[in-house]
Design a protein around this motif. Structure first.
Motif, PDB file in Angstrom:
ATOM      1  N   GLU A 176      -0.067  -7.861  -6.959  1.00 24.90           N
ATOM      2  CA  GLU A 176      -0.452  -8.084  -8.268  1.00 24.90           C
ATOM      3  C   GLU A 176       0.563  -8.798  -9.090  1.00 24.90           C
ATOM      4  OE1 GLU A 176      -0.741  -5.168  -6.359  1.00 24.90           O
ATOM      5  OE2 GLU A 176      -2.241  -4.179  -6.870  1.00 24.90           O
ATOM      6  N   ASN A 224      -5.648  -6.838  -4.948  1.00 26.78           N
ATOM      7  CA  ASN A 224      -6.314  -5.744  -5.619  1.00 26.78           C
ATOM      8  C   ASN A 224      -6.169  -5.903  -7.068  1.00 26.78           C
ATOM      9  OD1 ASN A 224      -7.273  -4.198  -3.581  1.00 26.78           O
ATOM     10  ND2 ASN A 224      -5.136  -3.156  -3.221  1.00 26.78           N
ATOM     11  N   ILE A 234     -11.103  -6.914  -1.506  1.00 21.52           N
ATOM     12  CA  ILE A 234     -10.993  -6.826  -0.113  1.00 21.52           C
ATOM     13  C   ILE A 234     -10.261  -5.395   0.019  1.00 21.52           C
ATOM     14  CG2 ILE A 234      -8.309  -7.346  -0.735  1.00 21.52           C
ATOM     15  CD1 ILE A 234      -8.216  -8.554   2.190  1.00 21.52           C
ATOM     16  N   ASP A 235     -10.603  -4.608   1.275  1.00 25.90           N
ATOM     17  CA  ASP A 235     -10.498  -3.394   1.496  1.00 25.90           C
ATOM     18  C   ASP A 235     -10.039  -3.051   2.949  1.00 25.90           C
ATOM     19  OD1 ASP A 235     -10.297  -0.832   1.110  1.00 25.90           O
ATOM     20  OD2 ASP A 235     -12.310  -0.148   1.040  1.00 25.90           O
ATOM     21  N   LYS A 236      -9.030  -2.621   3.237  1.00 27.45           N
ATOM     22  CA  LYS A 236      -8.575  -2.213   4.512  1.00 27.45           C
ATOM     23  C   LYS A 236      -7.145  -1.513   4.493  1.00 27.45           C
ATOM     24  CE  LYS A 236      -8.122  -3.904   9.424  1.00 27.45           C
ATOM     25  NZ  LYS A 236      -9.312  -3.594   9.892  1.00 27.45           N
ATOM     26  N   ILE A 237      -7.231  -0.337   4.533  1.00 27.66           N
ATOM     27  CA  ILE A 237      -6.022   0.318   4.386  1.00 27.66           C
ATOM     28  C   ILE A 237      -4.947  -0.219   5.799  1.00 27.66           C
ATOM     29  CG2 ILE A 237      -4.947   2.648   4.279  1.00 27.66           C
ATOM     30  CD1 ILE A 237      -7.230   3.680   3.152  1.00 27.66           C
ATOM     31  N   THR A 238      -3.725  -0.724   5.079  1.00 28.29           N
ATOM     32  CA  THR A 238      -2.933  -1.321   5.929  1.00 28.29           C
ATOM     33  C   THR A 238      -1.565  -0.832   5.659  1.00 28.29           C
ATOM     34  OG1 THR A 238      -4.438  -3.391   5.890  1.00 28.29           O
ATOM     35  CG2 THR A 238      -2.269  -3.648   6.966  1.00 28.29           C
ATOM     36  N   LYS A 290     -14.455  -0.526  -6.306  1.00 26.66           N
ATOM     37  CA  LYS A 290     -13.388  -0.077  -5.587  1.00 26.66           C
ATOM     38  C   LYS A 290     -12.087   0.165  -6.338  1.00 26.66           C
ATOM     39  CE  LYS A 290     -10.167  -1.558  -2.326  1.00 26.66           C
ATOM     40  NZ  LYS A 290      -8.873  -2.144  -2.444  1.00 26.66           N
ATOM     41  N   LEU A 305     -11.564   4.164  -4.990  1.00 18.78           N
ATOM     42  CA  LEU A 305     -10.344   4.051  -4.085  1.00 18.78           C
ATOM     43  C   LEU A 305      -9.220   4.137  -4.589  1.00 18.78           C
ATOM     44  CD1 LEU A 305     -10.370   2.020  -0.575  1.00 18.78           C
ATOM     45  CD2 LEU A 305      -8.272   2.835  -1.806  1.00 18.78           C
ATOM     46  N   ASN A 306      -8.965   2.984  -5.275  1.00 21.00           N
ATOM     47  CA  ASN A 306      -7.255   3.008  -5.684  1.00 21.00           C
ATOM     48  C   ASN A 306      -6.785   3.794  -6.723  1.00 21.00           C
ATOM     49  OD1 ASN A 306      -8.436  -0.118  -4.607  1.00 21.00           O
ATOM     50  ND2 ASN A 306      -6.334   0.092  -4.354  1.00 21.00           N
ATOM     51  N   HIS A 339      -6.028   6.722  -4.559  1.00 16.99           N
ATOM     52  CA  HIS A 339      -4.821   6.322  -3.939  1.00 16.99           C
ATOM     53  C   HIS A 339      -3.499   6.461  -4.743  1.00 16.99           C
ATOM     54  CE1 HIS A 339      -5.061   3.831  -0.165  1.00 16.99           C
ATOM     55  NE2 HIS A 339      -4.419   4.876   0.151  1.00 16.99           N
ATOM     56  N   ARG A 383       4.608   4.299  -0.167  1.00 20.17           N
ATOM     57  CA  ARG A 383       4.062   2.837  -0.392  1.00 20.17           C
ATOM     58  C   ARG A 383       3.140   2.541  -1.125  1.00 20.17           C
ATOM     59  NH1 ARG A 383      -0.323  -0.808   1.864  1.00 20.17           N
ATOM     60  NH2 ARG A 383      -1.705   0.975   2.181  1.00 20.17           N
ATOM     61  N   ILE A 384       2.139   3.373  -1.483  1.00 23.08           N
ATOM     62  CA  ILE A 384       0.958   3.162  -2.594  1.00 23.08           C
ATOM     63  C   ILE A 384       1.686   3.428  -4.028  1.00 23.08           C
ATOM     64  CG2 ILE A 384      -1.116   3.941  -3.555  1.00 23.08           C
ATOM     65  CD1 ILE A 384      -1.117   3.015  -0.581  1.00 23.08           C
ATOM     66  N   LYS A 393      -0.362  -1.117 -11.621  1.00 22.74           N
ATOM     67  CA  LYS A 393      -1.455  -0.914 -11.283  1.00 22.74           C
ATOM     68  C   LYS A 393      -2.373   0.074 -12.150  1.00 22.74           C
ATOM     69  CE  LYS A 393      -0.066  -0.986  -6.400  1.00 22.74           C
ATOM     70  NZ  LYS A 393       0.491   0.039  -5.266  1.00 22.74           N
ATOM     71  N   ARG A 435      -6.425   0.483 -12.623  1.00 23.82           N
ATOM     72  CA  ARG A 435      -6.938   1.819 -11.766  1.00 23.82           C
ATOM     73  C   ARG A 435      -7.322   2.799 -12.751  1.00 23.82           C
ATOM     74  NH1 ARG A 435      -3.305   1.389  -6.258  1.00 23.82           N
ATOM     75  NH2 ARG A 435      -3.775  -1.071  -5.995  1.00 23.82           N
TER      76      ARG A 435
HETATM   77  O1  F6P Z   1      -1.884   0.249  -3.897  1.00 19.41           O
HETATM   78  P1  F6P Z   1      -1.750  -0.910  -3.370  1.00 19.41           P
HETATM   79  O2  F6P Z   1      -0.344  -1.433  -2.798  1.00 19.41           O
HETATM   80  O3  F6P Z   1      -2.728  -2.101  -3.789  1.00 19.41           O
HETATM   81  O4  F6P Z   1      -2.464  -0.556  -1.597  1.00 19.41           O
HETATM   82  C1  F6P Z   1      -3.734   0.126  -2.024  1.00 19.41           C
HETATM   83  C2  F6P Z   1      -4.081   0.444  -0.702  1.00 19.41           C
HETATM   84  O5  F6P Z   1      -5.469   0.489  -0.765  1.00 19.41           O
HETATM   85  C3  F6P Z   1      -6.095  -0.462  -0.344  1.00 19.41           C
HETATM   86  O6  F6P Z   1      -6.870  -0.665  -1.589  1.00 19.41           O
HETATM   87  C4  F6P Z   1      -7.121  -0.184   0.756  1.00 19.41           C
HETATM   88  O7  F6P Z   1      -7.988  -1.501   0.697  1.00 19.41           O
HETATM   89  C5  F6P Z   1      -5.255  -1.581  -0.029  1.00 19.41           C
HETATM   90  O8  F6P Z   1      -4.991  -2.153  -1.041  1.00 19.41           O
HETATM   91  C6  F6P Z   1      -3.953  -0.543   0.306  1.00 19.41           C
HETATM   92  O9  F6P Z   1      -4.350  -0.075   1.479  1.00 19.41           O
END
Ligand code: F6P
Ligand code: NAI
Length: 537
Positions: A145, A201, A247-251, A326, A331-332, A335, A406-407, A414, A418
């Protein structure tokens, strides 16, 4: 086994270790990519290597395309040094499924890696040549971001940016300045069409990228350094488009448990490195299986047929709805809530947090109770089913080594997206009352508590990196666990900051609630958990 082209030639050793290898002819694809590049990606970090690069690999294996991806790095040059010099631009993707099965694949679709660095002359000239090439269809980005920001916390342009405005595209040195300069080369080569695709994101990520590029173009025009036609080119979606995407895939970052498992399989390059710029990088990337990529179908020079490998191309309105779902509700925010409270309650795995009934309830309250009511169903992905999968399957997946730390990185960047968007939706709603929100103010209060850098047992923890950490931590520097009063006026000045919260929390009458909860959470050791219990039970 080492990850390089020579070792890849010995296919049996990979197959015996249960690792899939590319089936296409890499040398032929490399030659074709050199003369007719179609896709350039900026920010070749973990998500890119785990997801978009794998999509192109699938297309190459299916013989749907004959060129690979060129990647370029303009921030953390160590990444490309490692990737190119040690691994011949190969990565090993480890997919961690919810049933415990693991899939391992060598990702070989990256053909070149370059530095967006004027001092690396050959690389820079190659980038100019790629931008001048008619065949280039898309430039995609995963640069976090903060990578798009041209201004400091007070909204002033950074010094490098101001210098670039004055000095022009020939010598621009800032990241986005150099990207805008490369686009200018493409303009000069005949106003060739191109799509600039942000995959970060952020709400309306295409517009954020466009605004950054456009700011350079218009400042250069004002200073007589480019013609008005260049600004018109940037503004013409038939020539340069900035599609929105989700885009969405927890990496997660490369993880030690995955490294150990690879070591047992005979894979030798398992060490990960934390670069000087704080990127966690390794020859392997680890990710969950679930993945979504939704992109606005606006590609003036065409695009790879990514729809054949699961990418959804649609209109901007739908992308916006999916992305809002998302990033701003389903999701975020969940998270980030787990990131903050995970760090405060001593967790090192998101999946372990989901075993704590209080944190699970917090995740559900943020998602189902407060986010879901104001989210619009995008039609292509059902929001309720999406949260069900996030809360019921993805976050509790014990095989995903994701960490709250990490998050928690860059949380100041964010929160606005969010949580601020949902607060705004409540403010604009006739049905829902912003005063009814509990979990969201609790998470914001949790962030203030996080800034103390002391967990709920009184133990000091290392706060994750954040470009505004010094500035925001100053607001809590005199606060200690056990304090019974806080300086509300001082903290109110932080809570008013729309660049952090998206809204002025004082003006929307949420600041007092946040500060009450913060006060409760600094009362004593154990007070975070006590307040959490009160919020969710
Ligand atoms: O909080 P970040 O650093 O954007 O990462 C969020 C996590 O969740 C996700 O949104 C899953 O897609 C990814 O961005 C990462 O795994
Ligand atoms: N990791 C994930 O699960 C997902 C990540 N994303 C998006 O992708 C972004 C990157 O994630 P990862 O690749 O996992 O991170 P990473 O840390 O592996 O890579 C980050 C990349 O961004 C670059 N970068 C960092 N700061 C920058 C700056 N100030 N200016 C320009 N470039 C900068 C780095 O050099 C590197 O290329 C995230 O911030 C998010 O927006 C989206 C979905 C999933």
């Amino acid at each position: 086994m080492l990850l390089n082209q020579q070792e890849l030639e010995n296919k049996e050793q990979w197959t015996e270790a249960g690792i899939r290898v590319p089936t296409f002819d890499r040398a032929a694809v490399k030659r074709q990519t050199e003369t007719a590049p179609t896709w350039l990606h900026l920010g070749p970090g973990n998500i890119f290597r785990a997801f978009p690069a794998m999509l192109m690999q699938k297309l190459l294996d299916l013989k749907q395309v004959d060129t690979g991806i060129v990647v370029a790095e303009g921030y953390d040059y160590e990444i490309v040094d490692i990737m190119k010099q040690q691994n011949d631009n190969l990565s090993l993707l480890v997919t961690l499924k919810t049933d415990g099965n693991i899939e391992k694949s060598v990702v070989g679709s990256i053909m070149e890696s370059l530095k967006i660095d004027r001092e690396s002359k050959e690389d820079y000239q190659r980038l100019v040549a790629i931008f001048e090439n008619r065949t280039l269809q898309m430039v995609s980005f995963t640069i976090t971001e903060k990578g798009y920001s041209l201004t400091d916390s007070r909204g002033n342009y950074g010094q490098q940016i101001v210098e670039d405005f004055t000095n022009g595209p020939e010598v621009a040195e800032s990241y986005i300045g150099k990207v805008a300069a490369l686009l200018h080369c493409r303009f000069l080569a005949g106003q060739l069409p191109l799509a600039f695709v942000s995959m970060d994101n952020m709400s309306h990520n295409g517009d954020i990228l466009k605004s950054a590029i456009h700011t350079f173009a218009s400042n250069w025009q004002e200073n007589g350094l480019v013609t008005p036609e260049f600004v018109a080119y940037v503004n013409d979606p038939e020539k340069v488009s900035f599609p929105w995407s989700m885009i969405d895939k927890i990496t997660p970052r490369p993880d030690e448990t995955v490294a150990q498992m690879l070591r047992k399989d005979g894979f030798e390059e398992v060490d990960y490195k934390i670069t000087q710029k704080n990127t966690y990088t390794a020859a392997f990337v680890n990710a969950e299986e679930t993945e979504y990529l939704v992109i606005e179908d606006a590609f003036p020079n065409g695009r790879p047929p990514l729809d054949k490998v699961g990418v959804i191309f649609t209109d901007r309105h739908t992308v916006n709805q999916v992305e809002t779902m998302k990033v701003t509700t389903c999701l975020n925010p969940i998270h980030t809530a787990l990131a903050i409270f995970g760090c405060l309650l001593g967790y090192e795995r998101i999946s372990d947090e989901m075993k704590n009934p209080l944190l699970k309830k917090l995740a559900e309250k943020v998602g189902y109770q407060e986010g879901l009511p104001v989210v619009v169903d995008p039609g292509i992905i059902n929001p309720k089913e999406f949260i069900d999968e996030v809360v019921g399957v993805r976050l509790p997946n014990p095989f995903i080594p994701d960490t709250p730390q990490r998050i928690a990185t860059d949380t100041s960047q964010k929160l606005a997206i969010r949580f601020g968007k949902t607060i705004e939706s409540y403010l604009n709603s006739d049905t829902y009352d912003v005063a009814s929100l509990e979990a969201i103010p609790f998470v914001l209060a949790g962030w203030l508590r996080y800034l103390l850098g002391v967990d709920d047992t009184g133990k000091v923890f290392e706060k994750s990196s954040d470009p505004r950490m010094t500035e925001v931590s100053a607001f809590v520097k005199d606060i200690k666990i056990g304090d019974t009063t806080i300086d509300r006026l001082n903290l109110g000045a932080l809570l008013k900051d729309k660049t952090i919260f998206g809204v002025d929390l004082v003006a929307v009458n949420m600041a007092d609630k946040v500060l009450d909860l913060f006060e409760e959470m600094i009362a004593s050791e154990g007070a975070v958990e006590k307040t959490l219990r009160k919020i969710v039970e």
